[in-house]
Design a protein around this motif. Structure first.
Motif, PDB file in Angstrom:
ATOM      1  N   PRO A 254       7.475  32.832 -34.896  1.00  0.00           N
ATOM      2  CA  PRO A 254       6.886  33.677 -33.845  1.00  0.00           C
ATOM      3  C   PRO A 254       7.733  33.666 -32.581  1.00  0.00           C
ATOM      4  CG  PRO A 254       5.666  31.621 -34.062  1.00  0.00           C
ATOM      5  CD  PRO A 254       6.652  31.642 -35.176  1.00  0.00           C
ATOM      6  N   MET A 255       7.729  34.766 -31.846  1.00  0.00           N
ATOM      7  CA  MET A 255       8.548  34.876 -30.627  1.00  0.00           C
ATOM      8  C   MET A 255       7.729  35.358 -29.453  1.00  0.00           C
ATOM      9  SD  MET A 255      11.920  36.397 -32.320  1.00  0.00           S
ATOM     10  CE  MET A 255      12.662  35.475 -33.660  1.00  0.00           C
ATOM     11  N   GLU A 256       8.055  34.788 -28.299  1.00  0.00           N
ATOM     12  CA  GLU A 256       7.302  35.115 -27.090  1.00  0.00           C
ATOM     13  C   GLU A 256       7.915  36.324 -26.399  1.00  0.00           C
ATOM     14  OE1 GLU A 256       6.863  31.726 -24.455  1.00  0.00           O
ATOM     15  OE2 GLU A 256       6.621  33.075 -22.742  1.00  0.00           O
TER      16      GLU A 256
ATOM     17  N   ASN B 231       9.435  41.257 -31.420  1.00  0.00           N
ATOM     18  CA  ASN B 231       8.838  41.372 -32.761  1.00  0.00           C
ATOM     19  C   ASN B 231       8.665  42.838 -33.132  1.00  0.00           C
ATOM     20  OD1 ASN B 231       8.354  38.477 -32.857  1.00  0.00           O
ATOM     21  ND2 ASN B 231       6.848  38.888 -31.267  1.00  0.00           N
TER      22      ASN B 231
ATOM     23  N   GLU C  96       7.327  36.939 -41.701  1.00  0.00           N
ATOM     24  CA  GLU C  96       6.896  36.117 -40.570  1.00  0.00           C
ATOM     25  C   GLU C  96       5.409  35.822 -40.716  1.00  0.00           C
ATOM     26  OE1 GLU C  96       7.004  38.373 -36.865  1.00  0.00           O
ATOM     27  OE2 GLU C  96       6.391  40.172 -37.902  1.00  0.00           O
TER      28      GLU C  96
ATOM     29  N   HIS D 299       0.430  34.912 -36.767  1.00  0.00           N
ATOM     30  CA  HIS D 299       0.091  34.287 -35.476  1.00  0.00           C
ATOM     31  C   HIS D 299       1.289  34.264 -34.520  1.00  0.00           C
ATOM     32  CE1 HIS D 299       2.275  30.616 -36.440  1.00  0.00           C
ATOM     33  NE2 HIS D 299       1.663  30.565 -37.601  1.00  0.00           N
ATOM     34  N   GLY D 300       1.008  33.890 -33.268  1.00  0.00           N
ATOM     35  CA  GLY D 300       2.038  33.843 -32.242  1.00  0.00           C
ATOM     36  C   GLY D 300       2.611  32.447 -32.050  1.00  0.00           C
ATOM     37  N   THR D 301       3.141  32.212 -30.856  1.00  0.00           N
ATOM     38  CA  THR D 301       3.915  30.991 -30.594  1.00  0.00           C
ATOM     39  C   THR D 301       3.039  29.782 -30.232  1.00  0.00           C
ATOM     40  OG1 THR D 301       4.106  31.615 -28.266  1.00  0.00           O
ATOM     41  CG2 THR D 301       5.875  32.334 -29.726  1.00  0.00           C
ATOM     42  N   ALA D 302       1.726  30.005 -30.135  1.00  0.00           N
ATOM     43  CA  ALA D 302       0.758  28.932 -29.831  1.00  0.00           C
ATOM     44  C   ALA D 302       1.283  27.993 -28.735  1.00  0.00           C
ATOM     45  CB  ALA D 302       0.412  28.158 -31.101  1.00  0.00           C
TER      46      ALA D 302
ATOM     47  N   ASP E   9      -0.030  26.538 -26.375  1.00  0.00           N
ATOM     48  CA  ASP E   9      -0.917  25.410 -26.045  1.00  0.00           C
ATOM     49  C   ASP E   9      -0.657  24.173 -26.900  1.00  0.00           C
ATOM     50  OD1 ASP E   9      -1.819  27.168 -28.054  1.00  0.00           O
ATOM     51  OD2 ASP E   9      -3.906  26.525 -27.888  1.00  0.00           O
TER      52      ASP E   9
ATOM     53  N   ASN F 295      -0.036  24.218 -37.723  1.00  0.00           N
ATOM     54  CA  ASN F 295      -0.254  24.445 -39.154  1.00  0.00           C
ATOM     55  C   ASN F 295       0.857  25.365 -39.684  1.00  0.00           C
ATOM     56  OD1 ASN F 295      -1.208  25.159 -41.657  1.00  0.00           O
ATOM     57  ND2 ASN F 295      -3.127  26.062 -40.921  1.00  0.00           N
TER      58      ASN F 295
HETATM   59  P1  NAI Z   1      -1.258  32.698 -30.834  1.00  0.00           P
HETATM   60  O1  NAI Z   1      -1.402  33.174 -32.250  1.00  0.00           O
HETATM   61  O2  NAI Z   1       0.040  32.118 -30.461  1.00  0.00           O
HETATM   62  O3  NAI Z   1      -2.404  31.622 -30.517  1.00  0.00           O
HETATM   63  C1  NAI Z   1      -3.805  31.890 -30.624  1.00  0.00           C
HETATM   64  C2  NAI Z   1      -4.546  30.562 -30.897  1.00  0.00           C
HETATM   65  O4  NAI Z   1      -4.314  30.166 -32.265  1.00  0.00           O
HETATM   66  C3  NAI Z   1      -4.065  29.401 -30.023  1.00  0.00           C
HETATM   67  O5  NAI Z   1      -5.169  28.591 -29.722  1.00  0.00           O
HETATM   68  C4  NAI Z   1      -3.105  28.646 -30.926  1.00  0.00           C
HETATM   69  O6  NAI Z   1      -3.026  27.263 -30.652  1.00  0.00           O
HETATM   70  C5  NAI Z   1      -3.712  28.885 -32.311  1.00  0.00           C
HETATM   71  N1  NAI Z   1      -2.670  28.900 -33.350  1.00  0.00           N
HETATM   72  C6  NAI Z   1      -1.812  29.925 -33.624  1.00  0.00           C
HETATM   73  N2  NAI Z   1      -0.996  29.597 -34.627  1.00  0.00           N
HETATM   74  C7  NAI Z   1      -1.328  28.347 -35.001  1.00  0.00           C
HETATM   75  C8  NAI Z   1      -0.829  27.467 -35.988  1.00  0.00           C
HETATM   76  N3  NAI Z   1       0.173  27.804 -36.815  1.00  0.00           N
HETATM   77  N4  NAI Z   1      -1.396  26.253 -36.098  1.00  0.00           N
HETATM   78  C9  NAI Z   1      -2.427  25.886 -35.313  1.00  0.00           C
HETATM   79  N5  NAI Z   1      -2.954  26.679 -34.356  1.00  0.00           N
HETATM   80  C10 NAI Z   1      -2.408  27.900 -34.200  1.00  0.00           C
HETATM   81  O7  NAI Z   1      -1.613  33.964 -29.912  1.00  0.00           O
HETATM   82  P2  NAI Z   1      -1.408  34.190 -28.341  1.00  0.00           P
HETATM   83  O8  NAI Z   1      -1.766  32.968 -27.591  1.00  0.00           O
HETATM   84  O9  NAI Z   1      -2.117  35.454 -28.068  1.00  0.00           O
HETATM   85  O10 NAI Z   1       0.140  34.504 -28.149  1.00  0.00           O
HETATM   86  C11 NAI Z   1       1.111  33.532 -27.695  1.00  0.00           C
HETATM   87  C12 NAI Z   1       2.484  34.176 -27.699  1.00  0.00           C
HETATM   88  O11 NAI Z   1       2.857  34.547 -29.011  1.00  0.00           O
HETATM   89  C13 NAI Z   1       2.613  35.449 -26.843  1.00  0.00           C
HETATM   90  O12 NAI Z   1       3.830  35.380 -26.112  1.00  0.00           O
HETATM   91  C14 NAI Z   1       2.690  36.565 -27.851  1.00  0.00           C
HETATM   92  O13 NAI Z   1       3.440  37.653 -27.371  1.00  0.00           O
HETATM   93  C15 NAI Z   1       3.383  35.876 -29.016  1.00  0.00           C
HETATM   94  N6  NAI Z   1       3.077  36.479 -30.320  1.00  0.00           N
HETATM   95  C16 NAI Z   1       4.102  36.604 -31.202  1.00  0.00           C
HETATM   96  C17 NAI Z   1       3.879  37.119 -32.467  1.00  0.00           C
HETATM   97  C18 NAI Z   1       5.034  37.210 -33.403  1.00  0.00           C
HETATM   98  O14 NAI Z   1       6.075  36.639 -33.161  1.00  0.00           O
HETATM   99  N7  NAI Z   1       4.910  37.930 -34.504  1.00  0.00           N
HETATM  100  C19 NAI Z   1       2.545  37.551 -32.898  1.00  0.00           C
HETATM  101  C20 NAI Z   1       1.509  37.321 -31.907  1.00  0.00           C
HETATM  102  C21 NAI Z   1       1.776  36.815 -30.665  1.00  0.00           C
END
Ligand code: NAI
Length: 482
Positions: free
Chosen positions: A68-70, A81, A260, A263-266, A268, A276
């Protein structure tokens, strides 16, 4: 075989390391060329989030496995992305959602099995990001649905469904409201369906689809949708099987494909080694099958399913009474479980049949035209004007500009007719659509420019759209109430 790998940002490097460790332990016959993409590339000043060398490598190799990429916020840059998917025309986004034993959901507890594949159009729709503000109060987005683009993704969905032995393929849409855009997508679906008489093809309005997916998910098989609706519906499906941590994604194009996690870059949990890696691993397994590495894919998937069934889990899911393991330990357990067969959903061990990627070289952009225009004529024009005056007053002014070629036929505001008939209870914003039609048949562009010049004496014209007829078919919508 060599593929391009981008580790990504946030948890990307951790989960990518875990997945590649599993691949290496299984002697997956792939070489990796690491490419620079993501946040730090934006920060270095590359506005599309990738270096020219990376772009070249990916175009040479034809396959990108990415973390995933920010997208930096508030810097006016677009998501790398989305840029990657669009630049390389990965027109079909395939996301598979299956019940995973060991991942508890309301459906798994109720014994309702889920096996849904969402195929989402990946390039068009509002994701073009073509937006304008004609007035301070009004923001507009252009929604592109094209015939060649729709045919590409729908043909992919049917071909995939046929190979998979699917019984049913469903088109989700909103053609009852967006008659031209979603209507075109649905027409393409019905056209392609005729070539696959053995697959039951049906269509459902997208809101009804959402309701049915959460009440009877086991009745769906393959669902094909436009981009935005597909994005929303696929996250809904991720929720059905346990969340984004279990949602893999394949972006398929004729030349380049990208694998890919959804989900995103998580941010937090980044850097803590607790993420995971399942979604990225499932994406990697889909990539191995795409490359014909069937045996590697089956051994790794069976080991993953066995691991999940045995209750081993990272902190984001699973039985809270069993302590969670970190990312590294989760990957190591999968490696230890190579050769074991899960109780549910074991994958058959088929031999590897490596597929050489179709690396045709392109020296110019492909122009996709599916139908030549015939009997095309311009019969009017929609002038979108900025004004905060009342419709009656606007009509009086516009009629003065209509001249001998045009007649003013309607004025609408946010798509609802407010002149010649309408209701004073329709609230207005300061952008109107003033529709002029020809008095006696066909018009040319000079007539329209003449009207534009005249009208611009009284109004700021924000944009215009020609009213085209293809034969006896209106290639434009009517205002609500027209
Ligand atoms: P996110 O998917 O990164 O996180 C949402 C929630 O799910 C968070 O609480 C995170 O800790 C949890 N989570 C996500 N993946 C996980 C994993 N593998 N294991 C455990 N917990 C997981 O979504 P968010 O916060 O909206 O986006 C963060 C960044 O990611 C943003 O900069 C966004 O632009 C980017 N992004 C990139 C994507 C891609 O590269 N395809 C897709 C979606 C978001």
């Amino acid at each position: 075989m060599k593929i391009a790998v981008a580790k990504g940002d946030g948890i990307g490097p951790e989960i990518m390391a875990a997945v590649l460790k599993i691949f290496d332990a299984n002697r997956v016959p792939l070489e990796y060329e690491y490419v620079d993409m993501g946040k730090w590339v934006f920060d270095k000043g590359f506005s599309n989030g990738m270096t020219p060398e990376s772009q070249h490598t990916i175009e040479e190799l034809g396959l990108l496995f990415k973390g995933p990429m920010e997208t930096p916020k508030g810097k006016g840059v677009k998501s790398v992305n989305v840029t990657a998917r669009k630049t390389w025309n990965t027109y079909a986004n395939k996301r598979v959602f299956q019940t995973l034993h060991g991942v508890d959901t309301v459906f798994s507890k109720a014994g309702i099995p889920i096996d849904i594949t969402i195929v989402r159009e990946n390039i068009e729709d509002t994701y073009g990001g073509i937006e304008h503000m004609p007035t301070h109060d009004v923001a507009l987005s252009r929604r592109f649905i094209t015939r060649p683009g729709s045919l590409q993704v729908i043909k992919y969905a049917f071909e995939m469904a046929k190979k998979k032995g699917t019984k049913r393929i469903t088109c989700g849409h909103k053609a009852n409201i967006m008659k031209l855009t979603d209507g075109l997508f649905l027409d393409c679906f019905n056209e392609v369906a005729k070539e696959y008489p053995d697959i039951k093809a049906d269509d459902v309005i997208v809101d009804d689809l959402c309701m049915k997916l959460v009440t009877r998910p086991d009745t769906f098989d393959v669902v094909v949708l436009t981009n935005l609706q597909g994005d929303i519906v696929s996250d809904l499906c991720a929720g059905l099987v346990g969340g984004l941590g279990f949602a893999p994604s394949a972006n398929i194009g004729d030349h380049i494909s990208i694998f890919e996690a959804v989900h995103g870059t998580a941010p937090d949990i980044a850097g803590k080694n607790i993420a995971n890696p399942t979604a990225l691993l499932l994406s990697g397994i889909a990539m191995l099958r795409h490359l014909g590495l069937m045996e590697n894919a089956a051994i790794i998937e069976n080991a993953l399913l066995f691991t999940l069934e045995s209750g081993v889990h990272t902190g984001d899911f699973g039985d809270k009474n069993i302590p969670s393991v970190n990312t590294t330990k989760f990957a190591d357990t999968i490696i230890e479980n190579f050769g074991k067969t899960p109780e549910h959903g074991a994958r058959p061990l088929l031999p590897n049949m490596p597929v050489t990627p179709t690396l045709f070289k392109l020296d110019q952009n492909a122009m996709m035209v599916s139908k030549e225009m015939q009997n095309e004529k311009i019969i009017g024009v929609d002038m979108f004007i900025a004004s905060s005056e009342q419709p009656e007053y606007i009509a009086k002014k516009c009629q003065r500009h209509a001249g001998v070629k045009f007649k003013l036929v309607s004025i609408s505001n946010r798509g609802t007719q407010v002149w010649p008939t309408g209701s004073v209870y329709t609230n207005l914003v300061n952008e109107y659509n003033v529709r002029f039609e020809s008095i006696d048949g066909e018009l040319n562009q000079q007539d329209v420019i003449g009207l534009y010049v005249s009208l611009s004496g009284d109004f700021k014209i924000c944009s215009l759209e020609l009213l085209n007829m293809w034969g006896d078919k209106k290639a434009y919508s009517l205002a609500q109430g027209q």
